[in-house]
Motif scaffolding. Structure first.
Motif, short mmCIF file in Angstrom:
data_model
loop_
_atom_site.label_atom_id
_atom_site.label_comp_id
_atom_site.label_asym_id
_atom_site.label_seq_id
_atom_site.Cartn_x
_atom_site.Cartn_y
_atom_site.Cartn_z
N ILE A 214 -10.15 3.30 -5.60
CA ILE A 214 -10.67 2.15 -5.20
C ILE A 214 -10.96 1.14 -6.44
O ILE A 214 -10.92 -0.07 -5.89
CB ILE A 214 -12.10 2.59 -4.75
N ILE A 215 -11.37 1.44 -7.52
CA ILE A 215 -11.62 0.38 -8.69
C ILE A 215 -10.52 -0.30 -8.66
O ILE A 215 -10.30 -1.62 -8.82
CB ILE A 215 -11.90 1.15 -9.75
N LEU A 216 -9.05 0.46 -8.84
CA LEU A 216 -7.68 -0.55 -9.02
C LEU A 216 -7.59 -1.21 -7.92
O LEU A 216 -7.08 -2.38 -8.17
CB LEU A 216 -6.87 0.81 -9.18
N ALA A 217 -7.69 -0.66 -6.71
CA ALA A 217 -7.46 -1.65 -5.52
C ALA A 217 -8.31 -2.65 -5.06
O ALA A 217 -7.98 -3.48 -4.55
CB ALA A 217 -7.05 -0.65 -4.34
N ASN A 223 -5.59 0.59 4.76
CA ASN A 223 -4.16 -0.56 4.90
C ASN A 223 -4.16 -1.32 3.59
O ASN A 223 -3.04 -1.38 3.03
CB ASN A 223 -4.44 -1.39 6.13
N ARG A 224 -5.31 -1.93 2.99
CA ARG A 224 -5.22 -2.69 1.72
C ARG A 224 -4.64 -1.85 0.46
O ARG A 224 -4.02 -2.30 -0.21
CB ARG A 224 -6.32 -3.53 1.65
N ILE A 225 -5.31 -0.44 0.45
CA ILE A 225 -4.74 0.55 -0.42
C ILE A 225 -3.20 0.54 -0.52
O ILE A 225 -2.55 0.61 -1.28
CB ILE A 225 -5.42 1.61 -0.36
N LEU A 300 -2.92 11.63 3.75
CA LEU A 300 -3.83 11.00 2.90
C LEU A 300 -3.29 11.03 1.48
O LEU A 300 -3.57 9.91 0.74
CB LEU A 300 -5.40 11.93 2.85
N ALA A 301 -2.79 11.93 0.98
CA ALA A 301 -2.07 12.09 -0.29
C ALA A 301 -1.13 11.06 -0.31
O ALA A 301 -1.07 10.27 -1.28
CB ALA A 301 -1.71 13.18 -0.69
N ALA A 302 -0.07 11.09 0.88
CA ALA A 302 0.62 9.91 0.73
C ALA A 302 0.32 8.41 0.83
O ALA A 302 0.97 7.43 0.10
CB ALA A 302 1.76 10.13 2.08
N THR A 303 -0.75 8.44 1.53
CA THR A 303 -1.27 6.95 1.67
C THR A 303 -1.94 6.48 0.32
O THR A 303 -1.83 5.10 -0.14
CB THR A 303 -2.55 6.84 2.67
N ILE A 304 -2.77 7.33 -0.25
CA ILE A 304 -3.52 6.89 -1.53
C ILE A 304 -2.72 6.62 -2.95
O ILE A 304 -2.99 6.08 -3.51
CB ILE A 304 -4.84 7.60 -1.74
N PHE A 305 -1.70 7.88 -3.25
CA PHE A 305 -1.18 8.07 -4.32
C PHE A 305 0.49 7.60 -4.16
O PHE A 305 1.14 7.47 -5.26
CB PHE A 305 -1.33 9.36 -4.82
#
Length: 452
Positions: A214-217, A223-225, A300-305
């Motif tokens: 969240i800090i980096l994005a 969607n924005r992540i 969620l893992a695929a989406t975030i990382f």
């Protein structure tokens, strides 16, 4: 008078099963068609006006229905993968009787569970006992609402999507606690208490692990992540937050109650934990929710990382299918379609006879050749859609990444032993929590120093 009374029974008794089904289905279909036509004629215009005036409501209803419809086939696919992958890892064949390669076995398992007798034990709190699987299942379904499957293919793009996701995920522990307490069984109560301790403990490092992202994005919108990771695979957050990705994966395994952290239903210790007294449809809801949770944490893992629906590399070429205009052929389609079906089926039938031997007769070869032709045409249409539509490309990449993690979870179940309860809790508080705090402080410090 006697003839009038006995005629329906005699007429019905002489009919075969197929004729009885036809006598039931055909009139029902005719009545349904007539009612549908009348409803469209009479209610169509005011209904269209209402839908046009309430498009956000319509979109929400369509998204909620699509997500609900997605969960059932997803659970069946995961059950089949678990049966087949674990069998192969154990050097067994696995299901191979119901359908081609046993693909109908998970459906049979699901129907078997739903057809079992559904009863409640003496002394159970019936209201809470019944609502517990509903709460658990609906919490899983509501988490899917903010997962972006492809560009524009998302239930609801909330600007606090991650916060909403973890809030809904926390409701699963409520359902498991309700099941354990209301069952009037000591093993169920132990399973419910274990689920509360486990999920609450691992929820903290799980949530802290994504704060660095969240800090980096700079956003909590899922969607924005994903858009923040567009480009190539080196833009994915797994390379910028490797420790967070490792913590997330371990904590997500515990959140989904998967091996080696499946303490809530440890059959060697507490029979089946919270689900000991459940059967039938209520039991099925619990385990449908478990398999849907596996898909959700993988997504969620695929989406975030791992970039979500973005490709792992920049395409060096740009294709479009604007030159393809099927409508320009006009009446040629009347002769083209039968010709392709005939000669395509013949081509694949020859291949079946060449590789299958004389055991395949002419008509059997033609039938199998026709099936192979349909598969080939479906593959060509899918390839064309992949080239022409961004959302098809995104959905393909997203599903490939998600099912990579799904198979990893299945692999872990076939490989790793279950840990003890004290080891489970100690690992969360003594290792994962300090590691997630360290990752958060290092990320925040790096961002502050680089911004200067």
């Amino acid at each position: 008078m006697n003839l009038a009374k006995t005629f329906p029974a005699q007429f019905w008794g002489r009919r075969t099963l197929k004729e009885r089904l036809a006598l039931i289905i055909v009139p029902a279909a005719i009545v349904a068609a007539v009612v549908t036509v009348l409803a469209i004629v009479l209610l169509g215009p005011p209904l269209l006006d209402f839908l046009k005036a309430n498009l956000p409501l319509v979109r929400f209803a369509v998204a909620a229905t699509a997500i609900l419809m997605l969960t059932i086939p997803t659970a069946f696919v995961l059950i089949y993968l678990e049966l087949k992958v674990i069998a192969r890892m154990n050097l067994r064949v696995g299901p191979n009787r119901v359908g081609p390669w046993g693909i109908g076995m998970s459906l049979i398992h699901g129907l078997k569970v739903l057809s079992k007798e559904d009863f409640a034990p003496t002394g159970a709190d019936i209201t809470v006992f019944t609502l517990a699987p509903v709460v658990t299942y609906m919490a899983s379904v509501m988490m899917l609402l903010v997962i972006p499957f492809a560009p524009g293919l998302i239930g609801q793009d909330l600007n606090i999507g991650l916060l909403y996701f973890f809030a809904m995920g926390g409701l699963t522990v409520l359902g498991l606690l309700m099941a354990g307490w209301s069952s009037f069984n000591k093993y169920s109560l132990l399973g419910g208490l274990r689920s509360a301790a486990q999920i609450i403990s691992y929820e903290i490092p799980l949530t802290l692990s994504v704060v660095g992202v969240i800090i980096l994005a700079g956003t909590m919108s899922m969607n924005r992540i994903v858009l923040a990771q567009s480009g190539s695979l080196f833009d994915w957050f797994v390379f910028k937050q490797p420790l967070a990705a490792l913590i997330f994966f371990i904590a997500a395994t515990a959140e989904a109650n998967r091996t080696p952290f499946d303490m809530t239903e440890a059959d060697s210790e507490i029979v089946a934990g919270f689900a000991t007294e459940y059967s039938g449809m209520r039991f099925g809801f619990f385990f449908f929710a478990e398999y849907v949770n596996v898909f959700i944490v993988s997504a969620l893992a695929a989406t975030i990382f791992f970039g979500g629906w973005t490709a792992p590399f920049n395409w060096p070429w740009t294709y479009n299918l604007n030159w393809v205009d099927p409508g320009s052929l006009g009446l040629v389609w009347i002769g083209l379609v039968p010709t392709v079906l005939l000669f395509g089926s013949l081509f694949f039938a020859v291949l079946v006879r060449l590789f299958g031997g004389r055991a395949w007769g002419i008509w059997e070869s033609m039938g199998l050749g026709f099936i192979f032709l349909l598969v080939a045409l479906a593959g060509l249409v899918g390839l064309a859609c992949f080239i022409a539509f961004d959302w098809v490309q995104g959905l393909t990449w997203f599903m490939a990444k998600t099912y990579f993690f799904v198979i990893t979870f299945v692999w872990m179940r076939a490989t790793l032993p279950r840990v003890r309860v004290d080891q489970l809790m100690g690992f969360a508080w003594k290792w994962l929590l300090p590691a997630s705090l360290l990752n958060l402080f290092v990320t925040a410090t790096a961002v502050v120093l680089l911004n200067r």
